[in-house]
Each structure stands twice: as C-alpha cells, then as structure tokens.
Design an enzyme around this catalytic site. Sequence first.
Site, mmCIF file in Angstrom:
data_model
loop_
_atom_site.group_PDB
_atom_site.id
_atom_site.type_symbol
_atom_site.label_atom_id
_atom_site.label_comp_id
_atom_site.label_asym_id
_atom_site.label_seq_id
_atom_site.Cartn_x
_atom_site.Cartn_y
_atom_site.Cartn_z
ATOM 1 N N LYS A 63 11.424 -0.495 -6.757
ATOM 2 C CA LYS A 63 11.201 -0.003 -8.121
ATOM 3 C C LYS A 63 12.242 1.084 -8.366
ATOM 4 C CE LYS A 63 7.774 3.629 -7.248
ATOM 5 N NZ LYS A 63 6.474 4.156 -7.577
ATOM 6 N N GLY A 93 6.216 -4.823 -4.963
ATOM 7 C CA GLY A 93 6.686 -4.755 -3.577
ATOM 8 C C GLY A 93 6.477 -3.355 -3.072
ATOM 9 N N CYS A 107 3.510 -0.249 0.263
ATOM 10 C CA CYS A 107 2.064 -0.006 0.135
ATOM 11 C C CYS A 107 1.277 -1.164 -0.465
ATOM 12 C CB CYS A 107 1.843 1.259 -0.680
ATOM 13 S SG CYS A 107 2.677 2.673 0.055
ATOM 14 N N ASP A 130 7.897 14.615 13.864
ATOM 15 C CA ASP A 130 8.184 13.178 13.882
ATOM 16 C C ASP A 130 8.865 12.850 15.206
ATOM 17 O OD1 ASP A 130 8.341 11.031 11.309
ATOM 18 O OD2 ASP A 130 9.502 10.480 13.083
ATOM 19 N N ALA A 147 4.792 -7.260 -16.797
ATOM 20 C CA ALA A 147 5.086 -8.520 -16.110
ATOM 21 C C ALA A 147 6.539 -8.536 -15.665
ATOM 22 C CB ALA A 147 4.811 -9.681 -17.055
ATOM 23 N N GLY A 148 6.830 -9.317 -14.657
ATOM 24 C CA GLY A 148 8.205 -9.410 -14.169
ATOM 25 C C GLY A 148 8.234 -10.091 -12.819
ATOM 26 N N GLU A 171 -4.189 9.512 0.318
ATOM 27 C CA GLU A 171 -3.094 9.993 -0.524
ATOM 28 C C GLU A 171 -2.824 8.954 -1.610
ATOM 29 O OE1 GLU A 171 -1.243 12.890 -0.473
ATOM 30 O OE2 GLU A 171 -0.571 11.917 -2.326
ATOM 31 N N ARG A 178 2.820 8.287 -5.760
ATOM 32 C CA ARG A 178 3.723 7.163 -6.028
ATOM 33 C C ARG A 178 5.129 7.590 -5.663
ATOM 34 N NH1 ARG A 178 2.876 7.673 -12.167
ATOM 35 N NH2 ARG A 178 2.854 9.797 -11.398
HETATM 36 C C1 UGA Z 1 1.532 2.719 -4.796
HETATM 37 C C2 UGA Z 1 0.376 3.293 -5.625
HETATM 38 O O1 UGA Z 1 0.708 3.200 -7.007
HETATM 39 C C3 UGA Z 1 0.104 4.744 -5.259
HETATM 40 O O2 UGA Z 1 -1.015 5.236 -5.979
HETATM 41 C C4 UGA Z 1 -0.184 4.819 -3.758
HETATM 42 O O3 UGA Z 1 -0.410 6.156 -3.341
HETATM 43 C C5 UGA Z 1 1.013 4.257 -2.991
HETATM 44 O O4 UGA Z 1 1.237 2.892 -3.400
HETATM 45 C C6 UGA Z 1 0.678 4.304 -1.529
HETATM 46 O O5 UGA Z 1 -0.266 3.646 -1.105
HETATM 47 O O6 UGA Z 1 1.291 5.103 -0.818
HETATM 48 P P1 UGA Z 1 4.189 2.915 -4.902
HETATM 49 O O7 UGA Z 1 4.222 2.000 -3.718
HETATM 50 O O8 UGA Z 1 5.055 4.127 -4.918
HETATM 51 O O9 UGA Z 1 2.702 3.464 -5.145
HETATM 52 O O10 UGA Z 1 4.592 2.018 -6.150
HETATM 53 P P2 UGA Z 1 3.923 1.597 -7.541
HETATM 54 O O11 UGA Z 1 4.364 2.497 -8.596
HETATM 55 O O12 UGA Z 1 2.480 1.346 -7.383
HETATM 56 O O13 UGA Z 1 4.650 0.196 -7.784
HETATM 57 C C7 UGA Z 1 4.445 -0.872 -6.859
HETATM 58 C C8 UGA Z 1 5.180 -2.113 -7.301
HETATM 59 O O14 UGA Z 1 4.561 -2.678 -8.444
HETATM 60 C C9 UGA Z 1 6.652 -1.923 -7.660
HETATM 61 O O15 UGA Z 1 7.397 -2.962 -7.067
HETATM 62 C C10 UGA Z 1 6.655 -2.022 -9.171
HETATM 63 O O16 UGA Z 1 7.879 -2.492 -9.671
HETATM 64 C C11 UGA Z 1 5.543 -3.015 -9.402
HETATM 65 N N1 UGA Z 1 4.916 -2.953 -10.747
HETATM 66 C C12 UGA Z 1 4.268 -1.828 -11.130
HETATM 67 C C13 UGA Z 1 4.980 -4.033 -11.589
HETATM 68 O O17 UGA Z 1 5.558 -5.093 -11.250
HETATM 69 N N2 UGA Z 1 4.365 -3.971 -12.814
HETATM 70 C C14 UGA Z 1 3.705 -2.862 -13.221
HETATM 71 O O18 UGA Z 1 3.168 -2.882 -14.348
HETATM 72 C C15 UGA Z 1 3.656 -1.761 -12.360
#
Ligand code: UGA
Length: 449
Positions: A339, A273, A276, A39, A268-269, A160, A163
């Site tokens: 999250k 964010g 990704c 890096d 829902a909520g 990739e 999560r």
């Molecule tokens: C996301 C994808 O889920 C991964 O598969 C992917 O590899 C990753 O992006 C990436 O591109 O690197 P991540 O950003 O860690 O993963 O987070 P998520 O678990 O997808 O959650 C994203 C957002 O959605 C969070 O803010 C979470 O609170 C929100 N969310 C998730 C909801 O509001 N409702 C849900 O039912 C699920």
Amino acid sequence: MNETETATPLKISVIGCGYLGAVHASAMAEIGHTVFGLDVDKERINTLSRGVAPFHEPGFNEVLSRNVGRGNLAFTMDYDDLANCDVHFLALGTPQRDEGLGADLSYIDSALSALTPGLHARGGRTTLVVGKSTVPVGTARHIDERLSTIPGVKLIWNPEFLREGFAVEDTLSPDRLVYGVADTEDAEKEIAVLDAVYESLLDKDIPRRVYNFESAELVKVSANSFLATKISFINAVSELCDITGADVTHVAEAIGMDDRIGSKFLRAGIGFGGGCLPKDLRGLISRAGELGAVDSFAFLRDIDAINTGRRDYVLRLARRLLGGDLEGRRITVLGVAFKPDTDDVRDSPALDIALRLFAEGAHVTITDPASLENVRKRYPSMRSKESAQEALRDAELVLLLTEWNEYKNLDPVATGEIVSRKAIVDGRNVLDLARWRGAGWETVALGRP
Ligand code: UGA
C-alpha cells in the site's frame, strides 16, 4: 514535561524491533518513558542506535532520532540490559507457518526463554509483561501459566491496531486500548501499571477496555479478518460491476453512506496484502479449525480466494490488452509496496502481479518511491527504475498497482509522450478515467465501465 508526556516515567523494554516494536519503543520514549528496544538482528540494532529508521514510515525517523538523541531510547541485543525494567512489551512477529495456515509463535517462544531467567521479584513491585504480537486465541493463557511461577510477574495482552503509514499517529492516538487480563483478585495492580504506561493517552480520553485474555486476542484477529472481508466483498461486487456495466466506486460510495456499513475499506482493486491481513485471516481459519469451528469459518477461505483471485484477474487483463501473449512485451508497474506510504512488500499484491508477469516472459519494469531496495534484495533480476518517468519509457502497457500520490497525480498528456502505447490498468481505482481517455489512452479499471 510537554503536553504528550506522562507524569510517571517508567523503565520499559520492547522486545522485537520490527515495524511494530521499533515504532512502539520510540512512541513510549516520546511520551516520557525510558525505553530499551531489543532485537536479535544486529544490523537493525546498529541502525536504530544511530537514530536512523530501518524502514520507511512517515514521521518515525523524527520520533526515533529525537528520543535516541535525548538519551531515553536505546537499542540492545542483550537481555541483561532489560533487568530493571518495570514493563516488557512483546512485539515479535508471528508470521504464517511454512506449513499450514497457522501462525508461527517461535519468535515469542524464544524471546520468553531469553527474558524469563532475568525476571525476578522486585520488592513487592509488579513486573509486567505485555503481549502486543498478534497471536491465536489461547496463547496468552499459556504464556500466563509459564510466567506464573515467577513471583511478582504479571501478563496483560494488549493487541496493537496500528496501520503502516500511520504507525506513529496510531500508537500515540489509538482509537482504543484493549487489555486482556487474568481473572485474579489483584488484577487491578497490573492494570494500574499499564495505565501508568499509557497515562498521557488515557488523559486524552482514549477509550480503554479490560477483558479476559481470549477476548483481547480475538478482538485483534477478528478486526483484521473483518477488514479483509469488507475488501473482498467489494471486490466480488466489482466483478459483477465489470459484467453489468455498474461502477463499483458508485456502489461503494452509496452503501458506505449507511453508517451501519461505513465507507472505509470499500475500495475495490487488486486486493489486500501486507504482513497482517492475509496471515491473520489464515491464522483465524486455522485456529477456528483446531477449536472445532471449521464450518463457521469456511467463508474466510473464500475471502482469501477472492483476494488472491484479483491478481489472476489483472494477469488476464494484461494478456487481453496485449493481444494474448506477454512474451517480450514491455510492461511498467507503478508501485510495488502493499500500500502507499510504506516500503513493505510482504505479501504485496502489486509485487506478486509484477513477478507473475515476469514469469510469463514479459519485459517488466517496476518503480516505487520507497520499496525498490527491498525488492532488489529479494529479486535482484527484476528490472527497476527510481523514477516513474524512467520506468514508463517505451512501455506498451502501464499497470498502476499501488496508489502513491505521485502516480495518482500523473499527467496523462505528458505520460502519453513517454510510453510507446497508451494503455493503462488502474488497479486501485484512483485515476480520472475520462481525463486519461481524453488524452487518448485506452483505460481499464477494476469494476468501473
Ligand atoms: C492492518 C490493520 O488495518 C491494522 O489495524 C492492524 O493493526 C495491522 O493490519 C496489523 O495487524 O498490524 P496494515 O497492514 O498496515 O494494517 O494495512 P491496511 O491499511 O489494513 O491495508 C491492508 C491492505 O488492504 C493493503 O494492501 C491495502 O491496499 C488494502 N485495502 C485497504 C484495499 O484493497 N481496499 C481498502 O478499501 C482498504
């Protein structure tokens, strides 16, 4: 060799040691390879070299320190150290560009400029460059052309899907491996090299699919955009629930029982964010536009707008609950990470709401089990408290915005004794509202009566 180790150890580099790269490097060392993480951020390299995780990610510190300790994982800023590697993973960030919705590929570009002068033919052995970063469709083919002048060097695009919060687990046990390869006669040779990297994963019968570059790139951005669409869909339904008296958690539960729909990502909520989903969604809108598919992807703009609209909705709720004016009102925000189980506040809806309440003159106190240090660096004037109990003291309104277990399990009676006014917004639909109301709280959830 333990059960998770691969039989053919390789020399591997991982270029870019953010959330993705640092975890990937450690996981590759964990399965038995010799790994260099590179890096350009000196502080990050120093921290990683000491075997210390520079960010909060469950299980990561153990894997990192174990492999640094046993000497098969090292970190460097010097491309010369990568000279003898069989495989170079590109794990650089591709953030949203400052102007427009598209992805900024400059980190990948600089990394390739620094890496390629050291790449050379290795006596008939293939040197593999593996793209893991999320990129606009068409990028891999350009990089492949750029690498094609160097004998023995091949490219595979291997998106990739990890999560945050489950990064180690997702890297060592992904639900699929996707390889995007060039359509050449000897593609089998480069596929065999990547198969050797992932040997111990493939032994666990993890499905592996080989496609062309474009399909592999599109799998990634489509997956994230689809997940974003599911969330915005249920959030739109949640607004109707608020108007009609339906309960969005019931609607989501029952539609999720249809396995064509599935129950995941229907919570829902306050919306999605992170580093990704938002930028990949916008990146797809932008790339589709460049490729002449503007109209077909216009709906993704609505998905984005529904998502950011959730934040406005919470602000309106807060004003309503506090009688219209936020000036000087004491509001406690529980959770600011995008999250739970991460300290990442990139494009965090919770932090955005907290900042906007602050901008309207509210006396905001934030708390979060992991991300306060990140927030303090960027917003030193935000008032923050380490513990929920301290943060809740004398609050007139509580907003639960990131569903850490600690906040889900708060006791409404004990919490009621700390605040000055018992009013709470459940921004993630995780509280037992009847119990809170039973303890004398005014409760508002998003999409629940
Ligand atoms: C996301 C994808 O889920 C991964 O598969 C992917 O590899 C990753 O992006 C990436 O591109 O690197 P991540 O950003 O860690 O993963 O987070 P998520 O678990 O997808 O959650 C994203 C957002 O959605 C969070 O803010 C979470 O609170 C929100 N969310 C998730 C909801 O509001 N409702 C849900 O039912 C699920």
